[in-house]
Design a protein around this motif. Sequence first.
Motif: not given
Length: 459
Positions: A149-156, A177-181
């Motif tokens: 998956r395009d990691s640019e679309s990942v959200e916190v 969860i994703v806790s930071g980018l």
Amino acid sequence: MLRSLALLVALSVPVSGLAQVTTVPQSQSQIQLSFAPLVKQAAPAVVNIYARRVVEARSPFADDPFFRNFFGDMQGRPRVQNSLGSGVILSADGIVVSNYHVVGQATDIRVVLNDRREYAARVLLADEESDLAILQLEEAEDMPFLDLRDSESVEVGELVLAIGNPFGVGQTVSSGIVSGLARTGTATGNGRGYFIQTDAPINPGNSGGALIDTAGRLIGVNTSILTRSGGSNGIGFAIPSAMVQQFVTQARAGEIRFQRPWAGMTGQPVDADISDSLGLSLPGGIVVVQMHEASPFAAAGLEPGDVILSVDGAPVNTPPEMIYRMSVRGIGAEAEVGFFRDGAVRTARVSMIAAPDSPPAERTTLGAQAVLPGLTLARINPAISAELGLGTQAEGIVVLDPGPYGARAGLQAGDVILSIDGIEIISPTEVERILRRAAPRIQIDAQRGSRRLLLRFRV
């Protein structure tokens, strides 16, 4: 009855302008909601990796003639180092991604699937700085694999699963969860790039494993943790899938070393003081400090003092972030760079190029009969400077390998030789002649980072 009424009233109170709505599960499937179907789908593509490397145990006095006269051959016996980690299959023909620190310099790699099938593997492309490696399974076909998956679309805040093989106990799954980018420079490990941060527990052995979203797509490769105790404290880091995709592309193109675009400049993050002096409304971006004349940014019209704000629309606030954005674009592409100058935001198209190998490096290794046998030198050019991290303004002759006698004299890889016996060095090919002229008492003036060195020794 009064308690139940009070609870219903509490549930109907608006929160931040919205009414909080509660519902009762309507079906058995909603009651039994779990990650089990997702794990069944993704787990077969996550593999265990067993890597073995043979290292030579050397005495620190092995190259000293004085000690060898007394003790003879002081070479130690080779010993075997084993490492355990995880990997992710990315294609049906057996392309696997893992961490460099799991498989780097390994002489034997075995990959074991979730169904206990076992394959030999070879490294196609590995890069210690990015801490990524691409493997090819031998005689593999119809492999289970994960889509990227395009990691640019990942959200916190997104739910994620981490799948790997911690402590060698077998495949395990943890959720979070994703806790930071855009995390840079915060992880422990080899990677020095740009990371997705997660609170899904990541432990030793999870390295190289999968970080997946709720659709079973790979969004990152687990690589390291932030810890004081050695165990997971809820702050883990994964290399984004966009970088993984660039590695796979280069590996399939036949590259054996990762080709990273060259910026040809140095910069520093913009803090509050710098932003005030430059007239920026908010701190952010990278102020250009120095720029090589061959830099693609210079060719696009940027100058020292400009503040780079974004690459392809993504904000950049540290040099590693900018290099990451350039790396995922790849050599040969163009990126739109937003920058601030004279109170206005401007844009420029910057070409992604490899560091130029000109003027010729003239790599030279002194022979066995030389004063310092094995000493390897090169003329500094952008390619050599990028390889050794010397900076954009470095020039002269640099040590690539000091050789056994050069190391004893105090030389190290990356040292810039300024003069020998007071004679300025113009070309690597003249070093041997000047060393013979200076012998037996030799004086080398060198630069190591920001330090000036004066080495005196007798041969």
